[in-house]
Scaffold this active site. Structure first.
Site, PDB file in Angstrom:
ATOM      1  N   GLY A 132      13.607  65.125  60.956  1.00  0.00           N
ATOM      2  CA  GLY A 132      12.784  65.003  62.161  1.00  0.00           C
ATOM      3  C   GLY A 132      12.133  66.279  62.637  1.00  0.00           C
ATOM      4  O   GLY A 132      11.060  66.243  63.245  1.00  0.00           O
TER       5      GLY A 132
ATOM      6  N   ASP B 162      14.302  67.476  66.637  1.00  0.00           N
ATOM      7  CA  ASP B 162      13.120  66.801  67.153  1.00  0.00           C
ATOM      8  C   ASP B 162      13.318  66.308  68.586  1.00  0.00           C
ATOM      9  O   ASP B 162      12.465  66.492  69.435  1.00  0.00           O
ATOM     10  CB  ASP B 162      12.696  65.649  66.221  1.00  0.00           C
ATOM     11  CG  ASP B 162      13.829  64.671  65.884  1.00  0.00           C
ATOM     12  OD1 ASP B 162      14.973  64.876  66.352  1.00  0.00           O
ATOM     13  OD2 ASP B 162      13.566  63.701  65.152  1.00  0.00           O
TER      14      ASP B 162
ATOM     15  N   ASP C 220      18.503  62.763  72.555  1.00  0.00           N
ATOM     16  CA  ASP C 220      18.556  61.406  73.112  1.00  0.00           C
ATOM     17  C   ASP C 220      19.948  61.188  73.712  1.00  0.00           C
ATOM     18  O   ASP C 220      20.212  61.624  74.834  1.00  0.00           O
ATOM     19  CB  ASP C 220      18.216  60.403  72.006  1.00  0.00           C
ATOM     20  CG  ASP C 220      18.161  58.970  72.486  1.00  0.00           C
ATOM     21  OD1 ASP C 220      18.115  58.752  73.699  1.00  0.00           O
ATOM     22  OD2 ASP C 220      18.153  58.045  71.640  1.00  0.00           O
TER      23      ASP C 220
ATOM     24  N   LYS D  16      14.877  63.412  76.208  1.00  0.00           N
ATOM     25  CA  LYS D  16      14.793  62.197  77.026  1.00  0.00           C
ATOM     26  C   LYS D  16      15.568  62.417  78.317  1.00  0.00           C
ATOM     27  O   LYS D  16      16.713  62.885  78.293  1.00  0.00           O
ATOM     28  CB  LYS D  16      15.368  60.990  76.282  1.00  0.00           C
ATOM     29  CG  LYS D  16      14.443  60.493  75.174  1.00  0.00           C
ATOM     30  CD  LYS D  16      14.906  59.175  74.583  1.00  0.00           C
ATOM     31  CE  LYS D  16      14.038  58.831  73.387  1.00  0.00           C
ATOM     32  NZ  LYS D  16      14.520  57.648  72.663  1.00  0.00           N
TER      33      LYS D  16
ATOM     34  N   PHE E 159      11.121  54.748  73.104  1.00  0.00           N
ATOM     35  CA  PHE E 159      11.171  55.103  71.691  1.00  0.00           C
ATOM     36  C   PHE E 159       9.807  55.642  71.259  1.00  0.00           C
ATOM     37  O   PHE E 159       8.799  54.962  71.350  1.00  0.00           O
ATOM     38  CB  PHE E 159      11.576  53.904  70.827  1.00  0.00           C
ATOM     39  CG  PHE E 159      12.013  54.339  69.468  1.00  0.00           C
ATOM     40  CD1 PHE E 159      13.290  54.854  69.269  1.00  0.00           C
ATOM     41  CD2 PHE E 159      11.134  54.296  68.390  1.00  0.00           C
ATOM     42  CE1 PHE E 159      13.695  55.287  68.015  1.00  0.00           C
ATOM     43  CE2 PHE E 159      11.535  54.728  67.139  1.00  0.00           C
ATOM     44  CZ  PHE E 159      12.808  55.223  66.948  1.00  0.00           C
TER      45      PHE E 159
ATOM     46  N   ASP F 115      10.300  59.533  63.462  1.00  0.00           N
ATOM     47  CA  ASP F 115      10.039  58.334  62.669  1.00  0.00           C
ATOM     48  C   ASP F 115      10.546  57.061  63.315  1.00  0.00           C
ATOM     49  O   ASP F 115      11.400  57.084  64.212  1.00  0.00           O
ATOM     50  CB  ASP F 115      10.738  58.448  61.307  1.00  0.00           C
ATOM     51  CG  ASP F 115      12.257  58.266  61.432  1.00  0.00           C
ATOM     52  OD1 ASP F 115      12.883  59.034  62.191  1.00  0.00           O
ATOM     53  OD2 ASP F 115      12.799  57.335  60.810  1.00  0.00           O
TER      54      ASP F 115
ATOM     55  N   ARG G 208       6.000  59.753  60.656  1.00  0.00           N
ATOM     56  CA  ARG G 208       6.290  61.186  60.807  1.00  0.00           C
ATOM     57  C   ARG G 208       5.015  62.023  60.735  1.00  0.00           C
ATOM     58  O   ARG G 208       4.934  63.091  61.329  1.00  0.00           O
ATOM     59  CB  ARG G 208       7.252  61.659  59.701  1.00  0.00           C
ATOM     60  CG  ARG G 208       8.661  61.113  59.801  1.00  0.00           C
ATOM     61  CD  ARG G 208       9.607  61.949  58.974  1.00  0.00           C
ATOM     62  NE  ARG G 208      10.862  61.284  58.670  1.00  0.00           N
ATOM     63  CZ  ARG G 208      11.933  61.262  59.466  1.00  0.00           C
ATOM     64  NH1 ARG G 208      11.889  61.862  60.626  1.00  0.00           N
ATOM     65  NH2 ARG G 208      13.037  60.642  59.102  1.00  0.00           N
TER      66      ARG G 208
HETATM   67  P1  IMP Z   1      20.983  61.302  69.587  1.00  0.00           P
HETATM   68  O1  IMP Z   1      22.165  61.588  68.682  1.00  0.00           O
HETATM   69  O2  IMP Z   1      21.095  59.970  70.266  1.00  0.00           O
HETATM   70  O3  IMP Z   1      20.668  62.409  70.560  1.00  0.00           O
HETATM   71  O4  IMP Z   1      19.741  61.063  68.656  1.00  0.00           O
HETATM   72  C1  IMP Z   1      19.248  62.005  67.857  1.00  0.00           C
HETATM   73  C2  IMP Z   1      18.390  61.438  66.755  1.00  0.00           C
HETATM   74  O5  IMP Z   1      18.011  60.058  66.945  1.00  0.00           O
HETATM   75  C3  IMP Z   1      17.112  62.228  66.728  1.00  0.00           C
HETATM   76  O6  IMP Z   1      17.254  63.394  65.994  1.00  0.00           O
HETATM   77  C4  IMP Z   1      16.150  61.222  66.132  1.00  0.00           C
HETATM   78  O7  IMP Z   1      16.183  61.251  64.723  1.00  0.00           O
HETATM   79  C5  IMP Z   1      16.654  59.868  66.603  1.00  0.00           C
HETATM   80  N1  IMP Z   1      15.911  59.426  67.799  1.00  0.00           N
HETATM   81  C6  IMP Z   1      16.369  59.334  69.064  1.00  0.00           C
HETATM   82  N2  IMP Z   1      15.402  58.902  69.894  1.00  0.00           N
HETATM   83  C7  IMP Z   1      14.301  58.731  69.131  1.00  0.00           C
HETATM   84  C8  IMP Z   1      12.967  58.287  69.415  1.00  0.00           C
HETATM   85  O8  IMP Z   1      12.564  57.981  70.546  1.00  0.00           O
HETATM   86  N3  IMP Z   1      12.119  58.237  68.342  1.00  0.00           N
HETATM   87  C9  IMP Z   1      12.487  58.568  67.073  1.00  0.00           C
HETATM   88  N4  IMP Z   1      13.718  58.999  66.772  1.00  0.00           N
HETATM   89  C10 IMP Z   1      14.625  59.056  67.789  1.00  0.00           C
HETATM   90 MG    MG Z   2      15.014  59.680  62.956  1.00  0.00          MG
END
Ligand code: IMP
Ligand code: MG
Length: 186
Positions: A43, A99, A102, A130, A151, A158, A164
């Protein structure tokens, strides 16, 4: 591809302008330090390439490939490190690039793993953050843009490995999301 977006949040010029600012901030903070940047694949690839070329400091670059497993567009919390060996970060100042922040599960796991290798410091830089509650207590030290809990795709981000290469960042149209997403690469 762009027709699959509900709306554009940040166009290319806006992203690059913000990267100028972020790079200036990072360059000032890491002057005269042994900086190692750890980019999280896939990402952060495009973000990394554009950001690092704006940082006129000697630095080392390494990448970590991590997979997070999702149900729908929500993280389930399972993180898998694909490398057998971690980058050598002992005694160095580490800047993790990702990237998007979340749920925080991915970055918390990565930070924990790298911290165990005894770096001098660990900071986190994300292109997008976010604005929402996190499952793990983790925040970013450098943030490109805060966004709502939607999202988004493009500029490295992606959906099922697509989008991407979109030069902008936008919210994916709901009718382009399949309801069941099994796993994505970061
Ligand atoms: P986390 O572990 O929930 O913080 O998510 C991290 C990973 O989830 C990021 O590095 C992204 O690859 C994916 N991700 C989370 N939200 C999004 C989004 O809105 N679009 C695309 N990928 C996301
Ligand atoms: Mg991803």
């Amino acid at each position: 591809m762009q027709e699959d977006l509900e709306r554009v949040l940040f166009d290319e010029a806006t992203i690059l302008h913000r990267l100028d600012e972020l790079a200036a901030e990072i360059s000032a903070d890491y002057r005269n330090r042994d900086l190692t940047v750890i980019a999280i694949l896939n990402g952060s690839i495009i973000f990394m390439a554009d950001l690092l070329r704006r940082i006129p400091l000697p630095l080392k670059l390494d990448c970590l490939s991590v997979a997070s497993y999702h149900g729908g567009t929500v993280t389930t919390g399972e993180i898998v490190f694909r490398q057998l060996a971690l980058p050598d970060v002992h005694g160095r100042h580490i800047l993790i690039l990702d990237d998007i922040l979340d749920s925080g599960v991915t970055l918390a796991a990565i930070r924990e793993k790298l911290t165990a290798e005894q770096p001098r410091s660990v900071k986190i830089c994300v292109l997008l953050r976010k604005v929402k509650g996190r499952l793990r207590p983790v925040d970013a030290d450098y943030v490109g843009f805060n966004i709502g809990d939607e999202f988004v795709v493009g500029y490295g981000l992606d959906y099922l490995e697509n989008y991407r290469n979109l030069p902008c960042i936008g919210v994916l149209r709901k009718d382009r999301c399949r309801s069941c997403l099994t796993s994505t690469d970061l």
